[in-house]
Design a protein around this motif. Structure first.
Motif, PDB file in Angstrom:
ATOM      1  N   PRO A 199      52.694  35.328  56.265  1.00 56.13           N
ATOM      2  CA  PRO A 199      52.469  36.016  54.980  1.00 56.13           C
ATOM      3  C   PRO A 199      51.865  35.144  53.889  1.00 56.13           C
ATOM      4  O   PRO A 199      51.341  35.667  52.902  1.00 56.13           O
ATOM      5  CB  PRO A 199      53.872  36.505  54.586  1.00 56.13           C
ATOM      6  CG  PRO A 199      54.830  35.677  55.397  1.00 56.13           C
ATOM      7  CD  PRO A 199      54.116  35.324  56.657  1.00 56.13           C
ATOM      8  N   TRP A 200      51.904  33.835  54.074  1.00 54.79           N
ATOM      9  CA  TRP A 200      51.340  32.941  53.059  1.00 54.79           C
ATOM     10  C   TRP A 200      49.812  32.846  53.135  1.00 54.79           C
ATOM     11  O   TRP A 200      49.166  32.314  52.245  1.00 54.79           O
ATOM     12  CB  TRP A 200      51.921  31.529  53.225  1.00 54.79           C
ATOM     13  CG  TRP A 200      51.556  30.874  54.532  1.00 54.79           C
ATOM     14  CD1 TRP A 200      50.400  30.219  54.839  1.00 54.79           C
ATOM     15  CD2 TRP A 200      52.338  30.867  55.732  1.00 54.79           C
ATOM     16  NE1 TRP A 200      50.405  29.783  56.144  1.00 54.79           N
ATOM     17  CE2 TRP A 200      51.596  30.160  56.719  1.00 54.79           C
ATOM     18  CE3 TRP A 200      53.599  31.351  56.065  1.00 54.79           C
ATOM     19  CZ2 TRP A 200      52.069  29.947  58.005  1.00 54.79           C
ATOM     20  CZ3 TRP A 200      54.074  31.142  57.349  1.00 54.79           C
ATOM     21  CH2 TRP A 200      53.315  30.448  58.302  1.00 54.79           C
ATOM     22  N   VAL A 201      49.232  33.369  54.208  1.00 52.62           N
ATOM     23  CA  VAL A 201      47.796  33.206  54.427  1.00 52.62           C
ATOM     24  C   VAL A 201      47.000  33.939  53.356  1.00 52.62           C
ATOM     25  O   VAL A 201      47.288  35.080  53.001  1.00 52.62           O
ATOM     26  CB  VAL A 201      47.408  33.704  55.833  1.00 52.62           C
ATOM     27  CG1 VAL A 201      45.905  33.793  55.975  1.00 52.62           C
ATOM     28  CG2 VAL A 201      47.964  32.776  56.896  1.00 52.62           C
ATOM     29  N   ASN A 202      45.965  33.258  52.849  1.00 50.21           N
ATOM     30  CA  ASN A 202      45.067  33.788  51.816  1.00 50.21           C
ATOM     31  C   ASN A 202      43.907  34.503  52.496  1.00 50.21           C
ATOM     32  O   ASN A 202      43.156  33.903  53.254  1.00 50.21           O
ATOM     33  CB  ASN A 202      44.562  32.597  50.972  1.00 50.21           C
ATOM     34  CG  ASN A 202      43.664  33.021  49.837  1.00 50.21           C
ATOM     35  OD1 ASN A 202      44.018  33.879  49.047  1.00 50.21           O
ATOM     36  ND2 ASN A 202      42.494  32.407  49.758  1.00 50.21           N
ATOM     37  N   ILE A 203      43.764  35.810  52.230  1.00 49.69           N
ATOM     38  CA  ILE A 203      42.713  36.605  52.870  1.00 49.69           C
ATOM     39  C   ILE A 203      41.495  36.666  51.949  1.00 49.69           C
ATOM     40  O   ILE A 203      41.602  37.066  50.791  1.00 49.69           O
ATOM     41  CB  ILE A 203      43.185  38.036  53.185  1.00 49.69           C
ATOM     42  CG1 ILE A 203      44.533  38.028  53.924  1.00 49.69           C
ATOM     43  CG2 ILE A 203      42.121  38.781  53.988  1.00 49.69           C
ATOM     44  CD1 ILE A 203      44.504  37.415  55.286  1.00 49.69           C
ATOM     45  N   ILE A 204      40.335  36.284  52.494  1.00 45.70           N
ATOM     46  CA  ILE A 204      39.088  36.187  51.719  1.00 45.70           C
ATOM     47  C   ILE A 204      38.051  37.131  52.324  1.00 45.70           C
ATOM     48  O   ILE A 204      37.866  37.165  53.534  1.00 45.70           O
ATOM     49  CB  ILE A 204      38.546  34.738  51.751  1.00 45.70           C
ATOM     50  CG1 ILE A 204      39.587  33.743  51.201  1.00 45.70           C
ATOM     51  CG2 ILE A 204      37.237  34.628  50.957  1.00 45.70           C
ATOM     52  CD1 ILE A 204      39.227  32.283  51.436  1.00 45.70           C
ATOM     53  N   ALA A 205      37.377  37.885  51.462  1.00 43.56           N
ATOM     54  CA  ALA A 205      36.278  38.746  51.913  1.00 43.56           C
ATOM     55  C   ALA A 205      35.366  39.030  50.729  1.00 43.56           C
ATOM     56  O   ALA A 205      35.712  38.742  49.577  1.00 43.56           O
ATOM     57  CB  ALA A 205      36.814  40.056  52.502  1.00 43.56           C
ATOM     58  N   SER A 206      34.209  39.608  51.013  1.00 46.53           N
ATOM     59  CA  SER A 206      33.302  39.971  49.927  1.00 46.53           C
ATOM     60  C   SER A 206      33.864  41.151  49.146  1.00 46.53           C
ATOM     61  O   SER A 206      34.709  41.904  49.637  1.00 46.53           O
ATOM     62  CB  SER A 206      31.915  40.337  50.478  1.00 46.53           C
ATOM     63  OG  SER A 206      31.945  41.621  51.089  1.00 46.53           O
ATOM     64  N   GLU A 207      33.369  41.309  47.925  1.00 49.05           N
ATOM     65  CA  GLU A 207      33.843  42.411  47.085  1.00 49.05           C
ATOM     66  C   GLU A 207      33.597  43.760  47.746  1.00 49.05           C
ATOM     67  O   GLU A 207      34.453  44.642  47.723  1.00 49.05           O
ATOM     68  CB  GLU A 207      33.137  42.366  45.725  1.00 49.05           C
ATOM     69  CG  GLU A 207      33.596  41.225  44.840  1.00 49.05           C
ATOM     70  CD  GLU A 207      33.000  41.284  43.450  1.00 49.05           C
ATOM     71  OE1 GLU A 207      33.790  41.295  42.484  1.00 49.05           O
ATOM     72  OE2 GLU A 207      31.766  41.337  43.338  1.00 49.05           O
ATOM     73  N   VAL A 208      32.419  43.928  48.353  1.00 53.67           N
ATOM     74  CA  VAL A 208      32.072  45.206  48.977  1.00 53.67           C
ATOM     75  C   VAL A 208      32.993  45.507  50.157  1.00 53.67           C
ATOM     76  O   VAL A 208      33.570  46.594  50.265  1.00 53.67           O
ATOM     77  CB  VAL A 208      30.594  45.217  49.430  1.00 53.67           C
ATOM     78  CG1 VAL A 208      30.276  46.492  50.206  1.00 53.67           C
ATOM     79  CG2 VAL A 208      29.668  45.083  48.233  1.00 53.67           C
ATOM     80  N   GLU A 209      33.146  44.542  51.057  1.00 52.46           N
ATOM     81  CA  GLU A 209      33.962  44.766  52.255  1.00 52.46           C
ATOM     82  C   GLU A 209      35.438  44.932  51.911  1.00 52.46           C
ATOM     83  O   GLU A 209      36.177  45.605  52.635  1.00 52.46           O
ATOM     84  CB  GLU A 209      33.782  43.613  53.243  1.00 52.46           C
ATOM     85  CG  GLU A 209      32.373  43.455  53.780  1.00 52.46           C
ATOM     86  CD  GLU A 209      31.897  44.643  54.613  1.00 52.46           C
ATOM     87  OE1 GLU A 209      32.661  45.176  55.443  1.00 52.46           O
ATOM     88  OE2 GLU A 209      30.728  45.044  54.416  1.00 52.46           O
ATOM     89  N   SER A 210      35.886  44.331  50.813  1.00 53.09           N
ATOM     90  CA  SER A 210      37.296  44.416  50.411  1.00 53.09           C
ATOM     91  C   SER A 210      37.747  45.855  50.244  1.00 53.09           C
ATOM     92  O   SER A 210      38.885  46.208  50.566  1.00 53.09           O
ATOM     93  CB  SER A 210      37.526  43.652  49.102  1.00 53.09           C
ATOM     94  OG  SER A 210      37.297  42.275  49.289  1.00 53.09           O
ATOM     95  N   ALA A 211      36.863  46.709  49.726  1.00 47.81           N
ATOM     96  CA  ALA A 211      37.214  48.114  49.497  1.00 47.81           C
ATOM     97  C   ALA A 211      37.520  48.822  50.813  1.00 47.81           C
ATOM     98  O   ALA A 211      38.398  49.686  50.880  1.00 47.81           O
ATOM     99  CB  ALA A 211      36.082  48.824  48.764  1.00 47.81           C
ATOM    100  N   TYR A 212      36.811  48.447  51.889  1.00 49.41           N
ATOM    101  CA  TYR A 212      37.045  49.056  53.197  1.00 49.41           C
ATOM    102  C   TYR A 212      38.269  48.450  53.877  1.00 49.41           C
ATOM    103  O   TYR A 212      39.081  49.159  54.465  1.00 49.41           O
ATOM    104  CB  TYR A 212      35.819  48.877  54.101  1.00 49.41           C
ATOM    105  CG  TYR A 212      34.538  49.377  53.487  1.00 49.41           C
ATOM    106  CD1 TYR A 212      34.449  50.662  52.947  1.00 49.41           C
ATOM    107  CD2 TYR A 212      33.403  48.565  53.434  1.00 49.41           C
ATOM    108  CE1 TYR A 212      33.273  51.124  52.377  1.00 49.41           C
ATOM    109  CE2 TYR A 212      32.226  49.021  52.868  1.00 49.41           C
ATOM    110  CZ  TYR A 212      32.165  50.299  52.336  1.00 49.41           C
ATOM    111  OH  TYR A 212      31.001  50.744  51.774  1.00 49.41           O
ATOM    112  N   ILE A 213      38.402  47.122  53.793  1.00 48.00           N
ATOM    113  CA  ILE A 213      39.505  46.430  54.461  1.00 48.00           C
ATOM    114  C   ILE A 213      40.851  46.854  53.870  1.00 48.00           C
ATOM    115  O   ILE A 213      41.835  47.024  54.585  1.00 48.00           O
ATOM    116  CB  ILE A 213      39.321  44.900  54.359  1.00 48.00           C
ATOM    117  CG1 ILE A 213      38.032  44.480  55.088  1.00 48.00           C
ATOM    118  CG2 ILE A 213      40.517  44.161  54.962  1.00 48.00           C
ATOM    119  CD1 ILE A 213      37.593  43.052  54.792  1.00 48.00           C
ATOM    120  N   SER A 214      40.880  47.059  52.555  1.00 46.32           N
ATOM    121  CA  SER A 214      42.130  47.443  51.882  1.00 46.32           C
ATOM    122  C   SER A 214      42.412  48.945  51.966  1.00 46.32           C
ATOM    123  O   SER A 214      43.490  49.397  51.613  1.00 46.32           O
ATOM    124  CB  SER A 214      42.079  47.027  50.406  1.00 46.32           C
ATOM    125  OG  SER A 214      41.071  47.762  49.731  1.00 46.32           O
ATOM    126  N   GLY A 215      41.425  49.712  52.433  1.00 41.50           N
ATOM    127  CA  GLY A 215      41.612  51.154  52.551  1.00 41.50           C
ATOM    128  C   GLY A 215      41.294  51.940  51.296  1.00 41.50           C
ATOM    129  O   GLY A 215      41.528  53.149  51.242  1.00 41.50           O
TER     130      GLY A 215
END
Length: 228
Positions: free
Chosen positions: A81-97
């Motif tokens: 749970p400590w892991v920092n998840i990194i993605a682009s702003e655009v892809e973040s919207a899809y990854i987070s649902g």
């Protein structure tokens, strides 16, 4: 600092397949790039430990794009749970649902016109995308951002998906391409061109990473290409 290729073998339709996530080591901390299909966590853990690293060293996971690259992301976040998840702003919207994945929309549309012999794979791929559990992104990045102690430059490489990113390491003269490029016959080419959401952008992005004149390209499909 170094980059380690993680060859992950799996079976589909009785045939051996491989994907190649990357592991970045900076100051004894680990950053995993992409997480494969659902239930690939043990396979990736095995490859990491085989290279002599401990999972408690895992600090970040970078996702190049939403697709077959985030299947085990939720499992990683649950276990570490400590892991920092990194993605682009655009892809973040899809990854987070927050938004329905453009890849899922495309796959559902393509299934309607697929030849019968390809429909089994099409249905399987759609189910893989639907099975993905959404994960919130801790750090959203843009083109040109310097991350990982300023040793890695985020390179926007849209085309395969609209928010796809690749990673450039000037000191190592290396690029982690995600699906901006695939290694085929000792060359970099567009990965799965018929799945690209914008083929013109994909072509531009491929030229963009080739123009970095790196010595090594780490491709998620096809594996490492060394040009030096």
């Amino acid at each position: 600092m170094k980059i380690v290729e993680l060859p992950i073998e799996f079976e589909f339709n009785g045939q051996k397949n491989y994907i190649y996530p990357s592991l970045i080591i900076v100051n004894n901390e680990l950053t995993l790039v992409d997480t494969g299909y659902p239930h690939f966590l043990p396979l990736i853990e095995h490859e990491i430990s085989k290279n002599g690293y401990e999972m408690n060293q895992l600090k970040n996971i970078i996702i190049t794009h939403y697709d077959d690259h985030i299947g085990s992301l939720y499992d990683f976040k649950e276990k570490y749970p400590w892991v920092n998840i990194i993605a682009s702003e655009v892809e973040s919207a899809y990854i987070s649902g927050e938004m329905k994945s453009e890849r899922l929309i495309q796959a559902e549309e393509m299934l309607k016109n697929m030849p019968n012999e390809e429909k089994e794979f099409g249905k399987w791929f759609i189910q893989q995308l639907k099975n993905i559990t959404h994960v919130s992104i801790d750090e959203k990045v843009r083109d040109g951002d310097m991350i990982l102690d300023k040793k890695c430059r985020v390179v926007a490489t849209p085309g395969h998906t609209s928010g796809h990113i690749s990673l450039y390491f000037p000191d190592l003269k290396c690029v982690i391409t995600g699906d901006a490029a695939v290694h085929e016959n000792h060359e970099l080419t567009i990965a799965n061109p018929h799945f690209c959401l914008n083929i013109e952008e994909a072509d531009h992005s491929l030229r963009k990473i080739k123009n970095l004149k790196a010595d090594t390209y780490y491709c998620y499909h096809g594996g490492k290409l060394s040009l030096s």
